[in-house]
Scaffold this motif. Sequence first.
Motif, PDB file in Angstrom:
ATOM      1  N   LEU A 309       0.837  -1.203   0.000  1.00  0.00           N
ATOM      2  CA  LEU A 309       0.000   0.000   0.000  1.00  0.00           C
ATOM      3  C   LEU A 309       0.870   1.250   0.000  1.00  0.00           C
ATOM      4  O   LEU A 309       0.592   2.207  -0.747  1.00  0.00           O
ATOM      5  CB  LEU A 309      -0.918  -0.003   1.224  1.00  0.00           C
ATOM      6  N   ARG A 310       1.915   1.240   0.788  1.00  0.00           N
ATOM      7  CA  ARG A 310       2.786   2.419   0.848  1.00  0.00           C
ATOM      8  C   ARG A 310       3.456   2.673  -0.503  1.00  0.00           C
ATOM      9  O   ARG A 310       3.559   3.823  -0.945  1.00  0.00           O
ATOM     10  CB  ARG A 310       3.837   2.240   1.941  1.00  0.00           C
ATOM     11  N   GLU A 311       3.911   1.604  -1.144  1.00  0.00           N
ATOM     12  CA  GLU A 311       4.540   1.758  -2.454  1.00  0.00           C
ATOM     13  C   GLU A 311       3.532   2.259  -3.486  1.00  0.00           C
ATOM     14  O   GLU A 311       3.858   3.089  -4.345  1.00  0.00           O
ATOM     15  CB  GLU A 311       5.152   0.429  -2.898  1.00  0.00           C
ATOM     16  N   HIS A 312       2.314   1.773  -3.399  1.00  0.00           N
ATOM     17  CA  HIS A 312       1.249   2.222  -4.308  1.00  0.00           C
ATOM     18  C   HIS A 312       0.985   3.719  -4.126  1.00  0.00           C
ATOM     19  O   HIS A 312       0.885   4.468  -5.114  1.00  0.00           O
ATOM     20  CB  HIS A 312      -0.022   1.415  -4.030  1.00  0.00           C
ATOM     21  N   LEU A 313       0.877   4.158  -2.876  1.00  0.00           N
ATOM     22  CA  LEU A 313       0.623   5.577  -2.623  1.00  0.00           C
ATOM     23  C   LEU A 313       1.805   6.437  -3.074  1.00  0.00           C
ATOM     24  O   LEU A 313       1.608   7.526  -3.624  1.00  0.00           O
ATOM     25  CB  LEU A 313       0.338   5.793  -1.138  1.00  0.00           C
ATOM     26  N   GLY A 317       2.137   9.644  -5.826  1.00  0.00           N
ATOM     27  CA  GLY A 317       2.546  10.952  -5.340  1.00  0.00           C
ATOM     28  C   GLY A 317       2.160  11.269  -3.914  1.00  0.00           C
ATOM     29  O   GLY A 317       2.315  12.414  -3.467  1.00  0.00           O
ATOM     30  N   VAL A 318       1.667  10.274  -3.166  1.00  0.00           N
ATOM     31  CA  VAL A 318       1.198  10.522  -1.802  1.00  0.00           C
ATOM     32  C   VAL A 318       2.272  10.084  -0.803  1.00  0.00           C
ATOM     33  O   VAL A 318       2.626   8.900  -0.737  1.00  0.00           O
ATOM     34  CB  VAL A 318      -0.117   9.776  -1.523  1.00  0.00           C
ATOM     35  N   ASP A 319       2.747  11.028  -0.008  1.00  0.00           N
ATOM     36  CA  ASP A 319       3.752  10.744   1.002  1.00  0.00           C
ATOM     37  C   ASP A 319       3.083  10.174   2.248  1.00  0.00           C
ATOM     38  O   ASP A 319       2.015  10.629   2.659  1.00  0.00           O
ATOM     39  CB  ASP A 319       4.495  12.032   1.356  1.00  0.00           C
ATOM     40  N   ASN A 375      -8.210   4.320  -2.559  1.00  0.00           N
ATOM     41  CA  ASN A 375      -9.296   3.516  -3.137  1.00  0.00           C
ATOM     42  C   ASN A 375      -8.854   2.689  -4.337  1.00  0.00           C
ATOM     43  O   ASN A 375      -9.463   1.652  -4.626  1.00  0.00           O
ATOM     44  CB  ASN A 375     -10.448   4.440  -3.549  1.00  0.00           C
ATOM     45  N   SER A 376      -7.825   3.117  -5.007  1.00  0.00           N
ATOM     46  CA  SER A 376      -7.372   2.391  -6.213  1.00  0.00           C
ATOM     47  C   SER A 376      -6.382   1.261  -5.889  1.00  0.00           C
ATOM     48  O   SER A 376      -5.954   0.544  -6.794  1.00  0.00           O
ATOM     49  CB  SER A 376      -6.738   3.365  -7.206  1.00  0.00           C
ATOM     50  N   PHE A 377      -6.038   1.101  -4.617  1.00  0.00           N
ATOM     51  CA  PHE A 377      -5.083   0.062  -4.239  1.00  0.00           C
ATOM     52  C   PHE A 377      -5.686  -1.326  -4.391  1.00  0.00           C
ATOM     53  O   PHE A 377      -6.786  -1.608  -3.908  1.00  0.00           O
ATOM     54  CB  PHE A 377      -4.620   0.281  -2.800  1.00  0.00           C
ATOM     55  N   LYS A 378      -4.952  -2.210  -5.068  1.00  0.00           N
ATOM     56  CA  LYS A 378      -5.360  -3.601  -5.266  1.00  0.00           C
ATOM     57  C   LYS A 378      -4.140  -4.506  -5.104  1.00  0.00           C
ATOM     58  O   LYS A 378      -2.998  -4.062  -5.136  1.00  0.00           O
ATOM     59  CB  LYS A 378      -5.950  -3.807  -6.672  1.00  0.00           C
ATOM     60  N   VAL A 379      -4.414  -5.799  -4.939  1.00  0.00           N
ATOM     61  CA  VAL A 379      -3.318  -6.776  -4.885  1.00  0.00           C
ATOM     62  C   VAL A 379      -3.552  -7.894  -5.895  1.00  0.00           C
ATOM     63  O   VAL A 379      -4.664  -8.083  -6.386  1.00  0.00           O
ATOM     64  CB  VAL A 379      -3.202  -7.397  -3.470  1.00  0.00           C
TER      65      VAL A 379
END
Length: 379
Positions: A309-313, A317-319, A375-379
């Motif tokens: 999730l952190r890598e996705h954000l 561009g989200v810190d 919301n766009s995070f998926k696995v």
Amino acid sequence: MLKVPYYPLERVNASYGNTIANAMSRVLQSGWFIRGKECENFENQFASFCGTKYCVGVGNGLEALSLILKGYMELGRLDRGDGVIVPSNTFIATWLAVTAAGLVPVPAEPDPETCVLTLGSVEKAFVQATYAKVRVKAILAVHLYGRLCPMDRLRGFAEDRNLLLLEDAAQAHGASTRDSRMAGTLGDAAGFSFYPGKNLGALGDAGAVTTNDSELACVIRKLANYGSSEKYVHEYIGENSRLDELQAAILSEKLVKLAKQNNCRRDLAERYSTEIKNPLVRLPKVSAENRNECVWHIFAVHSEKRDALREHLKAHGVDTLIHYPTPPHLQKAYANAYVGVSYPIAEKLAKEELSLPLHPFLTEEEIQAVINAVNSFKV
């Protein structure tokens, strides 16, 4: 791509216009830099804001906590080797304060949903310490992420056993109960940090103790000033931990806007809780019953896929930050004292926690970017 910083201090300080520069200039022109009128003014203002009789400005939040404990030792309420119940999932400063005073941290697990101590967890820690022949004499409740602990329940437990009930309010400036009692007034004494990233932040290290106990306030003021209230006369083996005039002046200016900024944080937390919808991400509890019990210093989400999730954000561009990746009992500093001991709730939270940007200085575009990215995070 839009970049969303976690907490841009340059943007925070710019929001005060010239007031910070004017405060600094005022101190410079006064020629007085330690324990003067600016410190006294802030102490009075912060005591009034919290609703306590006394506020003592000190060097930082860690020393605020350790000075409370040392003060009670001087007053005969604590002895070296006594146990202090602390959360298993707090920042290590809470534990360090206990150790610095010659006391023993007695970990209690948090509620996995609220991440703060519960009456049940404190009762369990107290019983376990008793079996281990550790005499518990205090509870140090941490209002983690800006959320109040259930202090009324803890107070009943503490009073029944003649324990001190103390607050680590380093992240909870302005949090309040349903009947409008503020963090800093809910125990026998409270320690605050004004580290720059706090809701009420200085431009360097700074801290304070709040209490209604006149004896404690007097002892702490002396302990923090080389054990002295009169130059070259030393009643205690003290230390140097004083809120300087520059930081006090800055904090006085920032305090004016704190309540409004906390409300902005609450509004944004409610929006995140409504608009973020992802089954892979567990959101913190947002109370509909008492909106004011949390000031959202940290908006901590949890996910079994935290690192992904952190890598996705980051890719969007989200810190983000992680609070805190390793619990105190697993740190090298305490590993020898807690060999073979496990605190599974704290350990699980440490593996899954991720802090999203949440503060009054986010733009609408940035807020929406955070929501969309989660919301766009998926696995």
